[in-house]
Design an enzyme around this catalytic site. Structure first.
Site, PDB file in Angstrom:
ATOM      1  N   ASN A   9      37.559  44.910  32.337  1.00 49.14           N
ATOM      2  CA  ASN A   9      37.895  43.560  31.888  1.00 49.14           C
ATOM      3  C   ASN A   9      37.607  42.607  33.052  1.00 49.14           C
ATOM      4  OD1 ASN A   9      39.006  41.191  31.008  1.00 49.14           O
ATOM      5  ND2 ASN A   9      41.120  41.933  30.918  1.00 49.14           N
ATOM      6  N   LYS A  11      37.720  39.514  33.035  1.00 49.41           N
ATOM      7  CA  LYS A  11      38.546  38.293  32.947  1.00 49.41           C
ATOM      8  C   LYS A  11      37.658  37.068  33.172  1.00 49.41           C
ATOM      9  CE  LYS A  11      42.512  41.050  34.265  1.00 49.41           C
ATOM     10  NZ  LYS A  11      43.820  41.123  34.862  1.00 49.41           N
ATOM     11  N   HIS A 103      45.962  40.292  25.403  1.00 53.73           N
ATOM     12  CA  HIS A 103      46.206  40.560  26.829  1.00 53.73           C
ATOM     13  C   HIS A 103      47.383  39.700  27.294  1.00 53.73           C
ATOM     14  CE1 HIS A 103      45.623  40.796  31.144  1.00 53.73           C
ATOM     15  NE2 HIS A 103      44.859  41.853  30.930  1.00 53.73           N
ATOM     16  N   GLU A 105      47.813  38.030  29.817  1.00 57.68           N
ATOM     17  CA  GLU A 105      47.405  36.723  30.370  1.00 57.68           C
ATOM     18  C   GLU A 105      47.173  35.713  29.244  1.00 57.68           C
ATOM     19  OE1 GLU A 105      44.225  38.298  32.752  1.00 57.68           O
ATOM     20  OE2 GLU A 105      45.698  39.127  34.163  1.00 57.68           O
ATOM     21  N   GLU A 173      49.695  47.863  29.394  1.00 61.90           N
ATOM     22  CA  GLU A 173      49.519  47.184  30.670  1.00 61.90           C
ATOM     23  C   GLU A 173      50.842  46.536  31.080  1.00 61.90           C
ATOM     24  OE1 GLU A 173      45.112  46.154  31.392  1.00 61.90           O
ATOM     25  OE2 GLU A 173      46.000  44.484  30.337  1.00 61.90           O
ATOM     26  N   GLY A 179      47.165  43.210  38.694  1.00 61.90           N
ATOM     27  CA  GLY A 179      46.700  42.438  39.843  1.00 61.90           C
ATOM     28  C   GLY A 179      47.665  42.426  41.017  1.00 61.90           C
ATOM     29  N   SER A 219      46.335  47.566  37.987  1.00 60.78           N
ATOM     30  CA  SER A 219      45.999  48.026  39.347  1.00 60.78           C
ATOM     31  C   SER A 219      45.422  49.440  39.366  1.00 60.78           C
ATOM     32  CB  SER A 219      47.218  47.917  40.268  1.00 60.78           C
ATOM     33  OG  SER A 219      47.622  46.556  40.381  1.00 60.78           O
TER      34      SER A 219
HETATM   35  P1  13P Z   1      43.989  44.753  37.430  1.00 61.25           P
HETATM   36  O1  13P Z   1      43.244  46.053  37.325  1.00 61.25           O
HETATM   37  O2  13P Z   1      43.273  43.735  38.264  1.00 61.25           O
HETATM   38  O3  13P Z   1      45.415  44.957  37.828  1.00 61.25           O
HETATM   39  O4  13P Z   1      44.015  44.124  35.952  1.00 61.25           O
HETATM   40  C1  13P Z   1      44.449  44.914  34.899  1.00 61.25           C
HETATM   41  C2  13P Z   1      44.176  44.208  33.633  1.00 61.25           C
HETATM   42  O5  13P Z   1      44.823  43.222  33.325  1.00 61.25           O
HETATM   43  C3  13P Z   1      43.089  44.709  32.783  1.00 61.25           C
HETATM   44  O6  13P Z   1      43.100  44.104  31.540  1.00 61.25           O
END
Ligand code: 13P
Length: 257
Positions: A9, A11, A103, A105, A173, A179, A219
């Site tokens: 992803n 993002k 997601h 976010e 997640e 992150g 992560s």
């Molecule tokens: P990270 O791997 O940067 O923690 O992000 C995970 C994520 O949100 C994947 O959709």
């Protein structure tokens, strides 16, 4: 035995460069792996989910590599007066096979609700895409012991009831692990993934639930991937930051047993 899925992803990251070079590098590695066994092909399916602006060039770069393409969101309608939105049919038309939905976010930044995610997932399935429906608890919810009930509510609310385990992918997640460099322990991940599979089995029957792929995200890195991918009921990873580096993404894929 479910084939694992390692999904990147990206993002809101990636201009034409370095996005295109990253996709080309991964496609070349796949070609070398399949044709020359150098390195060995990873024991998983690979998927890249770049931002909308890079779908077309990344699709070209991945042609013939066996690496699939996915979007990061879609609208509930096929077309219409929805300025700035992208439909599932448009993603399909652009070469996508998957779409990430719900997601955390997007739930945070855009106020997405379980019901909204469910409608998008339904639209995705109708367009012939596999929705990757994301669920996960906040740090406060984990600390207060309500993680499993929060996740159960999200699964019930976000996954269309008629969608079978084969038509969708779920991604667990935990928000506090995204992150942050913190990862859930394999024991916690196994508990949540097992609970999700049991929930799907209740509504969908054991056979279909046994085909459901449940990804872990938060992560995921080369250093922790091997332990996570060996965890019960983990069928792959949804990778954020580490999917932006070819070496890291490839190493995570190579860690699939
Ligand atoms: P990270 O791997 O940067 O923690 O992000 C995970 C994520 O949100 C994947 O959709």
């Amino acid at each position: 035995m479910r084939q694992k899925l390692i999904a990147g992803n990206w993002k809101m990251n990636g201009l034409t460069e370095p996005g295109l070079s990253l996709a080309e590098e991964l496609a070349q590695r796949m070609h070398r792996a399949v044709e020359l066994n150098d390195p060995e092909p990873p024991n998983c399916d690979l998927l890249l989910c770049p931002p909308f602006t890079l779908l077309a060039p990344v699709w070209s770069a991945l042609a013939g590599s066996g690496i699939s393409l996915g979007g990061q969101d879609c609208h509930t309608e096929i077309s219409g007066a929805h300025t700035g939105d992208i439909s599932a049919m448009m993603l399909k038309d652009a070469g996508c096979t998957h779409v990430i939905l719900g997601h955390s976010e997007r739930r945070q930044d855009h106020g997405e609700t379980d019901a909204g995610v469910k409608a998008k997932a339904q639209a995705a399935v109708e367009a012939g895409l596999v929705p990757i429906v994301c669920v996960g608890e906040s740090e406060g919810e984990r600390d207060s012991g309500s993680a499993l009930s929060v996740i159960a509510g999200q699964v019930a609310g976000s996954l269309p009831s008629l969608v079978t385990g084969e038509e969708a992918v779920l991604a667990y997640e935990p928000i506090w692990a995204i992150g942050t460099g913190k990862t859930a322990t394999p024991e916690d991940v196994a508990e949540v993934h097992g609970a999700i599979r049991a929930l799907i089995a209740e509504r969908d029957g054991e056979a279909a639930a046994s085909n459901l792929r449940i990804l872990y995200g938060g992560s995921v890195k080369p250093e922790n991937a091997e332990a996570l991918m060996a965890t019960a009921d983990v069928d792959g990873a949804l990778v954020g930051g580490a999917s932006l580096k070819a070496d890291d993404f490839w190493a995570i894929a190579a860690s699939c047993p």
